[in-house]
Motif scaffolding. Structure first.
Motif, PDB file in Angstrom:
ATOM      1  N   LYS A  67     -12.327   5.637  -4.163  1.00 46.23           N
ATOM      2  CA  LYS A  67     -12.766   4.232  -4.345  1.00 46.23           C
ATOM      3  C   LYS A  67     -13.275   3.680  -3.040  1.00 46.23           C
ATOM      4  O   LYS A  67     -12.900   4.036  -1.997  1.00 46.23           O
ATOM      5  N   PHE A  72       0.867  -1.172   0.000  1.00 45.84           N
ATOM      6  CA  PHE A  72       0.000   0.000   0.000  1.00 45.84           C
ATOM      7  C   PHE A  72       0.898   1.213   0.000  1.00 45.84           C
ATOM      8  O   PHE A  72       2.120   1.102   0.172  1.00 45.84           O
ATOM      9  N   THR A  98      -3.263  -3.590  -1.005  1.00 49.51           N
ATOM     10  CA  THR A  98      -4.091  -3.749   0.190  1.00 49.51           C
ATOM     11  C   THR A  98      -4.609  -2.412   0.713  1.00 49.51           C
ATOM     12  O   THR A  98      -5.248  -2.367   1.753  1.00 49.51           O
ATOM     13  N   GLY A  99      -4.318  -1.342   0.001  1.00 50.69           N
ATOM     14  CA  GLY A  99      -4.721  -0.002   0.449  1.00 50.69           C
ATOM     15  C   GLY A  99      -6.011   0.443  -0.206  1.00 50.69           C
ATOM     16  O   GLY A  99      -6.792  -0.363  -0.729  1.00 50.69           O
ATOM     17  N   LYS A 100      -6.225   1.760  -0.189  1.00 49.51           N
ATOM     18  CA  LYS A 100      -7.411   2.354  -0.801  1.00 49.51           C
ATOM     19  C   LYS A 100      -6.967   3.476  -1.707  1.00 49.51           C
ATOM     20  O   LYS A 100      -6.128   4.293  -1.339  1.00 49.51           O
TER      21      LYS A 100
END
Length: 148
Positions: free
Chosen positions: A148, A76, A142-144
């Motif tokens: 989104k 991430f 695994t992040g954002k």
């Protein structure tokens, strides 16, 4: 009968190990969605390219704020104003890494598990852009992403 039980036990153990790995799109799948850095910002990638100690997935903190988790085969990133940083991960002991970023700079921080007394220890170390980019291609996000 014993052989069947042994096969089932091995399959169950493998499922537990694999279930701890990061899932999500690969770096190349989201690369076009990663926004450009804003003026005065720096980008910090955190990644873990090993499944050793898969069950050990502590939070990663940046200047005391939880920004993600150390997940096997995952990565991430966070964008922050350039400056001084202290990254940390904690299991039975806390491991830290101090570093400085410049405006427009990208840093890469590798996390990895080493043996501990009771639990594996997650260590943090800086990585070269060349090595990090090669590893990122195989890892799951695994992040954002913003919006989104």
């Amino acid at each position: 009968m014993r052989r069947t039980i042994l096969k089932l036990a091995c399959a169950a153990a493998a499922a537990v190990l694999v279930s701890g790995c990061a899932t999500g799109p690969k770096h190349d799948e989201i690369a076009s969605s990663i926004p450009s850095l804003k003026a005065g910002q720096s980008r910090i990638y955190f990644f873990r390219s090993s499944t050793f100690g898969a069950a050990v997935q502590p939070d990663i903190r940046l200047n005391g704020e939880v920004v993600g988790q150390s997940k096997p085969n995952g990565f991430f990133f966070v964008d922050r104003p350039a400056g001084n940083f202290l990254a940390s991960a904690s299991t039975e002991t806390e491991k830290t890494l101090s570093f400085v970023t410049q405006p427009g700079e990208t840093k890469y921080i590798r996390s990895f598990v080493s043996f501990g007394l009771m639990v594996g220890r997650v260590n943090l170390e800086p990585e070269t852009p060349e090595k990090a980019k090669a590893d990122l291609a195989t890892l799951s996000f695994t992040g954002k992403l913003a919006g989104k």
